[in-house]
Write a protein that holds these residues in place. Structure first.
Motif, short mmCIF file in Angstrom:
data_model
loop_
_atom_site.label_atom_id
_atom_site.label_comp_id
_atom_site.label_asym_id
_atom_site.label_seq_id
_atom_site.Cartn_x
_atom_site.Cartn_y
_atom_site.Cartn_z
N GLN A 220 0.82 -1.18 0.00
CA GLN A 220 0.00 0.00 0.00
C GLN A 220 0.86 1.25 0.00
O GLN A 220 2.06 1.15 0.20
CB GLN A 220 -0.86 -0.01 1.25
CG GLN A 220 -1.51 -1.32 1.51
CD GLN A 220 -3.03 -1.27 1.48
OE1 GLN A 220 -3.62 -0.33 1.91
NE2 GLN A 220 -3.62 -2.27 0.95
N GLU A 221 0.20 2.38 -0.18
CA GLU A 221 0.94 3.63 -0.19
C GLU A 221 1.54 3.90 1.19
O GLU A 221 0.97 3.50 2.20
CB GLU A 221 0.02 4.75 -0.64
CG GLU A 221 -0.43 4.55 -2.08
CD GLU A 221 -1.54 5.47 -2.53
OE1 GLU A 221 -2.03 6.29 -1.74
OE2 GLU A 221 -1.91 5.38 -3.71
N GLU B 297 1.68 0.77 -6.44
CA GLU B 297 0.76 1.05 -5.33
C GLU B 297 -0.69 1.08 -5.77
O GLU B 297 -1.59 0.73 -5.02
CB GLU B 297 1.11 2.40 -4.70
CG GLU B 297 2.47 2.42 -4.05
CD GLU B 297 2.94 3.82 -3.72
OE1 GLU B 297 2.52 4.78 -4.41
OE2 GLU B 297 3.72 3.95 -2.78
N GLN B 298 -0.91 1.49 -7.01
CA GLN B 298 -2.28 1.64 -7.48
C GLN B 298 -2.99 0.31 -7.69
O GLN B 298 -4.21 0.29 -7.82
CB GLN B 298 -2.32 2.48 -8.77
CG GLN B 298 -2.06 3.95 -8.52
CD GLN B 298 -0.60 4.30 -8.29
OE1 GLN B 298 0.30 3.55 -8.63
NE2 GLN B 298 -0.36 5.45 -7.69
N SER C 236 -3.44 -1.61 -5.37
CA SER C 236 -4.27 -1.70 -4.16
C SER C 236 -5.18 -0.49 -3.98
O SER C 236 -6.29 -0.62 -3.50
CB SER C 236 -3.40 -1.87 -2.92
OG SER C 236 -2.62 -0.72 -2.69
N SER C 237 -4.72 0.70 -4.36
CA SER C 237 -5.50 1.90 -4.06
C SER C 237 -6.54 2.24 -5.13
O SER C 237 -7.50 2.95 -4.84
CB SER C 237 -4.57 3.10 -3.86
OG SER C 237 -3.89 3.42 -5.05
N ARG C 238 -6.39 1.77 -6.33
CA ARG C 238 -7.31 2.14 -7.42
C ARG C 238 -8.11 0.98 -7.97
O ARG C 238 -9.15 1.18 -8.59
CB ARG C 238 -6.55 2.78 -8.58
CG ARG C 238 -5.67 3.93 -8.21
CD ARG C 238 -6.47 5.18 -7.87
NE ARG C 238 -5.64 6.25 -7.38
CZ ARG C 238 -5.17 7.24 -8.12
NH1 ARG C 238 -5.46 7.31 -9.39
NH2 ARG C 238 -4.41 8.17 -7.57
#
Length: 163
Positions: free
Chosen positions: A10-11, A100-101, A103-105
């Motif tokens: 993650q970020e 990272e994206q 997981s986040s996007r």
């Protein structure tokens, strides 16, 4: 069979440091450890050499690609085909794709599309987590570093009205 490790962030968990290490040591990792950290758009753009954000963006609708875009004239099919050819050429034991994206996007449909696209290899997911208070402080510190002027508000606001 090659194993693909999807490093999904993650970020604020040291992802940039890992990506920097993988990028700087790309040749050594492949030669000495059988680990491929691929450049998926090497002839198109230098930004694709550090992480796989452009690759990740290809699985998202156009309006959700604010963090990165596929190079002009490239499709996600091109990237998958190129990844397959790199695996065939180098025959690595492991491949690392880091973004990272992931997981986040990504939502369920994007994950499904990614999984189906990588059906030629075993896929394992690696994610690092960080305590939420540490994440908030780190995120706030970084926003100040880049010129943000608002104060950190840690007030918990309920989502629902009381009955």
């Amino acid at each position: 069979m090659t194993i693909i490790y999807l490093h999904i962030g993650q970020e604020k968990t040291g992802t940039t440091s890992l990506q920097s290490f993988f990028s700087i040591n790309r040749k050594i990792l492949l030669k000495n450890r059988g680990v491929l950290y691929p450049k998926l758009f090497p002839a198109k753009t230098p930004s694709s050499q550090f992480n796989h954000a452009q690759f990740a963006s290809g699985f998202l609708p156009e309006n959700e690609r604010s963090f990165a875009r596929l190079p002009d004239g490239c499709s996600i099919s091109d990237a998958i085909g190129y990844l397959r050819s790199l695996i065939h050429k180098h025959d690595p034991e492991k491949v690392i794709l880091s973004c990272e994206q992931f997981s986040s996007r990504f939502r369920a449909e994007h994950i499904r599309l990614l999984k189906d696209s990588l059906d030629f290899a075993e896929v394992n997911i690696v994610s690092y987590l960080r305590r939420q208070d540490d994440y908030a402080i780190s995120s706030f510190s970084e926003s100040l570093k880049y010129g943000q002027k608002r104060w950190l508000d840690l007030t918990v606001k309920p989502k629902y009205k009381k009955l």
